[in-house]
Write an enzyme that holds these catalytic residues in place. Structure first.
Site, short mmCIF file in Angstrom:
data_model
loop_
_atom_site.label_atom_id
_atom_site.label_comp_id
_atom_site.label_asym_id
_atom_site.label_seq_id
_atom_site.Cartn_x
_atom_site.Cartn_y
_atom_site.Cartn_z
N CYS A 5 0.82 -1.22 0.00
CA CYS A 5 0.00 0.00 0.00
C CYS A 5 0.86 1.27 0.00
CB CYS A 5 -0.87 0.02 1.24
SG CYS A 5 -1.73 -1.52 1.55
N GLY A 32 -2.19 1.67 -4.49
CA GLY A 32 -3.35 0.96 -3.95
C GLY A 32 -4.62 1.72 -4.23
N ASN A 106 2.40 -0.28 5.14
CA ASN A 106 2.72 -0.86 3.84
C ASN A 106 3.70 -2.00 4.07
OD1 ASN A 106 4.69 0.30 0.98
ND2 ASN A 106 3.32 -1.43 1.16
N GLY A 107 3.29 -3.21 3.72
CA GLY A 107 4.18 -4.35 3.91
C GLY A 107 3.42 -5.61 4.25
N TYR A 245 8.81 -1.55 -11.21
CA TYR A 245 7.39 -1.42 -11.48
C TYR A 245 6.61 -0.53 -10.51
CZ TYR A 245 2.52 -2.95 -11.99
OH TYR A 245 1.17 -2.98 -12.14
#
Ligand code: SF4
Length: 466
Positions: A5, A32, A106-107, A245
């Site tokens: 995220c 996200g 995030n993770g 990416y």
């Protein structure tokens, strides 16, 4: 329980922190799109507003106007696991009274299930199915008095990837795991401080980039100003897919502009896999820069052959296979007048399951391309990710099941070349030991690899959604 995220945070007395966070999240929408949320604090209480959908759909003038204070954190969620529902939207509020914290993550916490069971036995209750709530309750379960010491306690217990923004009613905290798997940076604005997953969000709100939050670092921003606490970090493991990416091309990570790294990946592909062709194109948008790099290095003219409908979303991060399949068709429209009778070099960021690339090749050939030579920035993906990137299980990864010739035939290309790992490192222009590259090498920079057998890891990956 997994996440991948965007997080954002602001501490500034002279700013409309909710609005800044809104624009910060807007800049990080690519990380996200399932849900979005903002929490603010004014020194006394914490308020939260979160909902399903993209940032612009979740917030209105009215909802932002109710989020007052001088501290804010925000989150864009992509569900890799934990069901896709409003209750899993972040920031999550946990605790009671002055012991309340808001958290955005995030993770992916690898030992979340174990910690969940331990905390549940102690009487902690959970409202969501995310590992983020496990982190929050773990912090609250610490008997330490000082908040930073409570975070330190949690860091000692957590295994996996976490870039966090945390908030009490008086302070903003940024925390990055010991490996630094997911990016996190620090900026300043008008006497205040900003935390963001990527530097592009700082640029958009007029903040100045200061530095990365280091692996194993806790940044505490309170009335005392900014303080930093560094935990031990023996081995770094920044996800190299941020460069290939995930991150926006205008973001800078560890001093390297993502756009330039991607151009260099394209140039590396031209050196490693030259081919006689008429035109080069990058699959938009993530391989556009790599296409430029290939064209420059090879001297073959660059062309636009596919137009992307930018509002469909990124197929890689859509949580459902049916939507993914539909997404490929909805996403690209070819330009037959550009492609007719041409031998094309087509540069793309990666091949994961091999579901998107055959459609791209087919679209181009149907539009008249005589030859399609695929060139891929990411080396073959043969191992699943346990750090929250929802790519696939080992069984689903095409490069784990087929050799390069078989993949070439499967995708219908005339030739196929993957950038080598040394070529990728050269393009990123940072020391090799900065990165996690486990999905290429199987060498996970986590002790859990020793503790869990292969089957357990596969089961964990298979339990993900999407
Ligand atoms: S395994 Fe691959 S996708 Fe996952 S963190 Fe490491 S480099 Fe990134």
């Amino acid at each position: 329980m997994h996440e991948s995220c965007a997080v954002f945070g602001v501490y500034a007395h002279s700013e409309d922190v909710a609005r800044l966070t809104f624009f910060g999240l807007f800049a990080l929408q690519h990380r996200g799109q399932e849900s979005s949320g903002i929490a603010t604090a004014d020194g006394k209480k914490i308020s939260v507003y979160a909902g399903m959908g993209r940032v612009a759909n979740v917030f209105s003038e009215d909802s932002l106007s109710h989020l007052g204070g001088h501290i804010a954190i925000g989150h864009n969620r992509y569900s890799t696991a934990g069901s896709s529902r409003a209750g899993n939207a972040q920031p999550i509020l946990v605790g009671r009274g002055s012991n309340t914290i808001a958290i955005a993550h995030n993770g992916n916490i690898i030992n979340a299930r174990y910690l969940y069971e331990e905390l549940a036995e102690q009487g902690y209750t959970f409202r969501s199915t995310t590992d983020t709530e496990v982190i929050a309750n773990l912090i609250l379960s610490s008997t330490e008095k000082d908040f930073v010491d409570r975070v330190r306690y949690a860091m000692r217990r957590l295994q996996g990837a976490y870039s966090l923004v945390l908030m009490t009613n008086r302070g903003l905290y940024a925390v990055r795991d010991h490996f630094g798997v997911r990016p996190l940076c620090l900026g300043s604005i008008d006497g205040g401080w900003v935390i963001a997953s990527e530097s592009c969000a700082l640029d958009h709100i007029g903040a100045s980039f200061i530095r990365e939050v280091e692996p194993g670092e806790i940044v505490a921003i309170t009335e005392n100003g900014l303080e930093s606490y560094q935990e031990k970090s023996d081995k770094k493991g920044l996800c190299i897919f941020e460069f290939i990416y995930f991150a926006r091309p205008d973001s800078v990570i560890n001093g390297r502009l993502i756009h330039l790294a991607r151009q260099a990946m394209g140039a590396g592909l031209a050196q490693e896999y030259p081919v006689d062709a008429d035109l080069v194109m990058g699959v938009p948008d993530s391989a556009t820069a790599a296409g430029i790099g290939y064209a420059r290095e090879s001297g073959i003219p660059l062309a636009e052959g596919l137009i992307k409908n930018r509002y469909v979303g990124r197929t890689f991060i859509e949580p459902d296979q049916r939507i993914r399949d539909l997404g490929v068709k909805l996403k690209f429209n070819p330009l037959p007048q550009m492609l007719d009778g041409k031998r094309l070099v087509v540069v793309d960021d990666s091949i994961v399951r091999g579901t998107t690339t055959p459609s791209v090749v087919k679209i181009l050939k149907r539009a008249g391309a005589k030859e399609v030579h695929m060139r891929i920035c990411a080396p073959p993906l043969r191992h699943p990710c346990f750090f929250g990137v929802d790519m696939a299980t080992r069984q689903e990864l095409i490069a784990a099941q087929k050799n390069i010739t078989e993949i070439r035939d499967f995708i219908g290309a005339d030739s196929l070349g993957y950038l080598s790992i040394p070529g990728l490192i050269k393009a990123v222009a940072l020391p090799k030991d900065t990165f996690c590259m486990a999905c290429f090498t199987g060498d996970y920079p986590i002790p859990v690899q020793l503790e869990m057998d292969k089957l357990a890891l596969e089961t964990l990956a298979a339990g993900r959604q999407g």
